[in-house]
Design an enzyme around this catalytic site. Structure first.
Site, PDB file in Angstrom:
ATOM      1  N   GLU A   1       0.187  -6.597 -10.438  1.00 30.66           N
ATOM      2  CA  GLU A   1       1.162  -5.384 -10.279  1.00 30.66           C
ATOM      3  C   GLU A   1       0.672  -3.857 -10.480  1.00 30.66           C
ATOM      4  OE1 GLU A   1       3.821  -3.359  -9.216  1.00 30.66           O
ATOM      5  OE2 GLU A   1       5.144  -5.417  -9.723  1.00 30.66           O
TER       6      GLU A   1
ATOM      7  N   LYS B   1      -5.544   0.879  -2.172  1.00 31.20           N
ATOM      8  CA  LYS B   1      -4.000   0.546  -2.161  1.00 31.20           C
ATOM      9  C   LYS B   1      -3.426  -0.074  -0.938  1.00 31.20           C
ATOM     10  CE  LYS B   1      -4.066   3.144  -6.562  1.00 31.20           C
ATOM     11  NZ  LYS B   1      -3.700   4.299  -7.197  1.00 31.20           N
TER      12      LYS B   1
END
Lengths: 336, 336
Positions: free
Chosen positions: A145, A220
């Protein structure tokens, strides 16, 4: 649930602070007895205590800059080979070329049947497919996460709250450092000046390449593509332009047109193809991403049923990223 | 999982459309065979088919304005008394005085051991404590994601993604209609004019009292207080000012100072006390809520570990609210 931690930097300290406060809550809520039994850090030392390490004492030593080693564990010992460890928190460091040393630590842990929580982007961006398969083959979970928007719910939001909805596209401000620099530049600062202030404040590293050239945002985007769309794009196939290319003229024009320049990472699904990129974009103030200032991160998700949805929150910080590890650990407890 | 639906308006149609598309996905993902076995609507009619109603046929009839009744179920029959029903979707209507008729439907369903999903704010705002106890006593679940921010994850975000973090305060733009009117007014429209356009576009009802006087936002603040902080404030104890009190001068001053007026619902926890209110506030453009325009809703949550976090998304709409029901149903399947 016995935890081992590799790497005792800011993220692990944030995680340990939260865990210390929430151990009783976890045991009440999930009936799970959670202990940190081993920690290992190349600079600070190693401890192994099968009965559970005293977290308060450990945090005091870490915060006072003391060595923590006792004789229970040597530099040569691998946490992955300690049978009593169920879950390894991997919070060392990595790069975007090999993903090591984090990559090797994660691989070893999964191979040895340990769940893994990591905050390292490199290994997930570069080796997602292999690591995911390793986790499946060994019937353990791999969670990360904190790799995108630190503790701001991203993957948990998509998995838990948007289950059954179909994600069509994602756009985000994924790098707080470059967003901070852009915010300063739009107030009149030069790139060099804004970067200097960002470095003083600890937002940018001494070598700011990954942030200002867009490589961090690109990593990302790669992780989002893997996780949300199941597509391995490969870092080199994501067209990436950083904020170091923005001219004074572009800034002036944007300002004149009432727009804000933001470094946007985006992914759009068309059929089975994902088109992804990272680039500075001049955004209208009507565009929700345009109003995200400073080090804040944001992610806008377009879905079949809900339309546009945005989450805004921190993209870095000790407790913020520590919470990402904590929430991944909770998720593993709930699902195992 | 056999579902009964009371009320076949927009929300139920949105839910049925999504369910029709996702039935196979649910059975693959959760191994759960999901069927709608009974529907009941005061105007459109009633059907009961223990083998499962053909959703496509039902939707066609509903969309064509046809009556749906067959002889399987009469107006006098209660879905709560049909043994084969496991879960009741309650999507009728209610007010903020008694919460009826929705309140009675929900109470009957819980008492008869049925899970309940509702999108009606009235019964949850007024009778949360009683309904929650009924659900617990009967070992069933009561869910109401759609009562706040329609399908935009709010309660699921707080429960699933912020588990273990401590929420300190909540602020939100909880009523899309008043936010739309305020957006128009800041562009120079009068209140009456802006309200007229909102009514034309279907954002505001013929009787706009609940929206413009802040009662709708107040109901949502009451639900948030119950659900997030476990505190029953009582609607009358939440100081509430609507947007109908805003003068032209206040708007002009805000504009001059570069601020936007927004109707803000807020809750702050101090010790065991919750201070809650609904009122128009002139917000600096640095304030994330200030930039939420049109019918969009947003909720900003301040927590111990993550600091400020915001979710922005739709607050109304057929598929949007239908999705809230769908995600509550999924949640019940996962947890039962």
């Amino acid at each position: 649930m016995n935890i081992g931690i590799i790497g005792l930097g800011t993220v692990s300290r944030g995680f340990l602070e939260i865990l210390e406060q929430k151990t009783d809550w976890i045991s009440q809520k999930f009936g799970s007895d959670i202990k940190v039994v081993a920690v290992k850090d190349i600079a600070r030392g190693n401890i192994y205590n099968p009965k559970g390490i005293n977290i308060n004492e450990l945090l005091n030593k870490l915060n006072n800059g003391e060595k923590i080693s006792d004789t229970s564990l040597t530099d040569g010992d691998s946490l992955s080979e300690i049978d009593s460890i169920d879950l390894i928190v991997e919070a060392t460091y990595s790069d975007y070329t090999t993903g090591d040393p984090a990559y090797t630590f994660i691989k070893d842990a999964l191979t040895n049947g340990k769940h893994v929580v990591t905050t390292n982007k490199g290994p997930v961006a570069l080796h997602y497919t292999e690591l995911n398969k390793l986790a499946n083959d060994n019937k353990v979970m791999l969670r990360y996460e904190g790799t995108v928007l630190s503790g701001t719910p991203t993957f948990s939001l998509i998995e838990e709250c948007l289950a059954g909805d179909d994600i069509v596209s994602i756009r985000g401000i994924l790098n707080g450092t470059s967003n901070y620099i852009l915010s300063k530049m739009s107030q009149g600062d030069s790139f060099e000046n804004a970067l200097g202030v960002a470095q003083e404040k600890g937002y940018a590293e001494a070598d700011p390449t990954n942030d200002v050239k867009g490589y961090d945002a690109r990593g990302k985007v790669a992780i989002l593509s893997h996780k949300v769309f199941g597509v391995d794009l490969g870092l080199d196939n994501i067209p990436t332009v950083g904020i170091d290319t923005i001219s004074k003229e572009e800034l002036d024009t944007a300002k004149k047109e009432g727009k804000n320049i933001r470094l946007v990472g985006s992914l759009t699904k068309t059929g089975k193809t994902i088109e992804a990129r990272v680039q500075p974009e001049a955004l209208d103030t009507e565009d929700a991403l345009s109003n995200i200032g400073g080090v804040t991160n944001a992610i806008e998700v377009s879905t079949a049923y809900l339309g546009k949805l945005m989450v805004t929150g921190p993209g870095a910080g000790k407790l913020e990223t520590g919470y990402s590890v904590f929430s991944d650990v909770l998720s593993i407890i709930k699902n195992s």
